[in-house]
Design a protein around this motif. Structure first.
Motif, PDB file in Angstrom:
ATOM      1  N   MET A 131     -36.204  25.765   3.096  1.00 54.21           N
ATOM      2  CA  MET A 131     -37.222  25.710   2.052  1.00 54.21           C
ATOM      3  C   MET A 131     -38.482  26.462   2.494  1.00 54.21           C
ATOM      4  O   MET A 131     -39.077  27.202   1.708  1.00 54.21           O
ATOM      5  N   LYS A 132     -38.852  26.317   3.747  1.00 50.45           N
ATOM      6  CA  LYS A 132     -40.018  27.053   4.258  1.00 50.45           C
ATOM      7  C   LYS A 132     -39.798  28.559   4.162  1.00 50.45           C
ATOM      8  O   LYS A 132     -40.694  29.307   3.768  1.00 50.45           O
ATOM      9  N   ALA A 192     -37.777  30.072   2.080  1.00 47.91           N
ATOM     10  CA  ALA A 192     -37.784  30.424   0.651  1.00 47.91           C
ATOM     11  C   ALA A 192     -39.217  30.520   0.134  1.00 47.91           C
ATOM     12  O   ALA A 192     -39.537  31.395  -0.683  1.00 47.91           O
ATOM     13  N   MET A 193     -40.079  29.645   0.625  1.00 48.26           N
ATOM     14  CA  MET A 193     -41.490  29.687   0.213  1.00 48.26           C
ATOM     15  C   MET A 193     -42.147  30.970   0.722  1.00 48.26           C
ATOM     16  O   MET A 193     -42.901  31.624  -0.013  1.00 48.26           O
ATOM     17  N   ARG A 204     -41.130  33.821  -1.299  1.00 51.32           N
ATOM     18  CA  ARG A 204     -41.504  33.591  -2.701  1.00 51.32           C
ATOM     19  C   ARG A 204     -40.282  33.481  -3.632  1.00 51.32           C
ATOM     20  O   ARG A 204     -40.316  33.922  -4.769  1.00 51.32           O
ATOM     21  N   ASP A 205     -39.221  32.884  -3.105  1.00 52.91           N
ATOM     22  CA  ASP A 205     -38.015  32.621  -3.896  1.00 52.91           C
ATOM     23  C   ASP A 205     -38.188  31.239  -4.539  1.00 52.91           C
ATOM     24  O   ASP A 205     -37.833  30.218  -3.967  1.00 52.91           O
ATOM     25  N   MET A 206     -38.757  31.238  -5.735  1.00 54.85           N
ATOM     26  CA  MET A 206     -39.115  29.974  -6.381  1.00 54.85           C
ATOM     27  C   MET A 206     -37.887  29.142  -6.766  1.00 54.85           C
ATOM     28  O   MET A 206     -37.923  27.919  -6.691  1.00 54.85           O
ATOM     29  N   ARG A 233     -34.934  28.926  -5.226  1.00 51.50           N
ATOM     30  CA  ARG A 233     -34.439  28.256  -4.011  1.00 51.50           C
ATOM     31  C   ARG A 233     -35.431  27.195  -3.539  1.00 51.50           C
ATOM     32  O   ARG A 233     -35.036  26.090  -3.163  1.00 51.50           O
ATOM     33  N   THR A 234     -36.723  27.520  -3.569  1.00 53.29           N
ATOM     34  CA  THR A 234     -37.752  26.571  -3.144  1.00 53.29           C
ATOM     35  C   THR A 234     -37.692  25.291  -3.967  1.00 53.29           C
ATOM     36  O   THR A 234     -37.655  24.185  -3.420  1.00 53.29           O
ATOM     37  N   ASN A 235     -37.661  25.427  -5.277  1.00 51.90           N
ATOM     38  CA  ASN A 235     -37.647  24.249  -6.147  1.00 51.90           C
ATOM     39  C   ASN A 235     -36.356  23.454  -6.013  1.00 51.90           C
ATOM     40  O   ASN A 235     -36.369  22.217  -6.051  1.00 51.90           O
ATOM     41  N   ARG A 295     -36.550  21.625  -2.762  1.00 50.46           N
ATOM     42  CA  ARG A 295     -37.543  20.549  -2.903  1.00 50.46           C
ATOM     43  C   ARG A 295     -36.928  19.321  -3.559  1.00 50.46           C
ATOM     44  O   ARG A 295     -37.253  18.193  -3.203  1.00 50.46           O
TER      45      ARG A 295
END
Length: 153
Positions: A11-12, A14-15, A18-20, A22-24, A27
């Motif tokens: 997740m870090k 992906a953040m 800026r891969d939203m 994957r990040t979301n 999360r």
């Protein structure tokens, strides 16, 4: 490194990239794990086991499958695409699913071990089979196979 730590690190990354999507998606898994930890005193004390995380990811995948069905019926193609992408990301963290023949072999062995006689033993057999498969098989498919095997006895 535990599966939970891997998800947190991914997740870090992906953040940072800026891969939203994957990040979301990741999360949501982290939130599910934290909700699980907060659910009881016992869960708060120990480290989160990989089996637990796999189970929670499986629930997230199932939730997305149900959403996809609903969005298809409603004609919401953009939401179907979104949920499908999220589901594929989550499946990347699950162990490879067993084939129907492998599930059948585990089910047969369980039926023999429990000395199950027929459909009336379905619940007892399913509980044990799902423990042995540990999230590596779809519950509906497993139920269908176990039911077939018990009815043929």
């Amino acid at each position: 490194m535990s599966l939970y730590e891997k998800i947190q690190n991914d997740m870090k990354e992906a953040m940072k990239s800026r891969d939203m999507l994957r990040t979301n998606t990741l999360r949501s898994v982290i939130a599910a794990v934290k909700n699980f930890q907060a659910s009881s005193e016992e869960n708060r004390k120990g480290e989160v086991k990989d089996d637990t995380v796999i189970g929670l990811i499986g629930k997230e995948v199932k939730r997305r499958e149900e959403s996809i069905e609903a969005y298809v019926k409603a004609g919401r193609d953009e939401l179907v695409a979104q949920e499908t992408l999220e589901m594929e990301i989550l499946k990347g963290y699950l162990p490879e699913e067993l084939s129907e023949n492998e599930i059948r072999a585990v089910a047969l062995k369980t039926i023999e071990d429990l000395k199950a006689n027929g459909p009336s033993d379905l619940g007892k057999v399913m509980r044990e089979v799902m423990i042995r498969l540990k999230g590596r098989a779809d519950g509906k498919l497993t139920n269908k196979i176990v039911r077939e095997l018990l009815e043929s006895r």
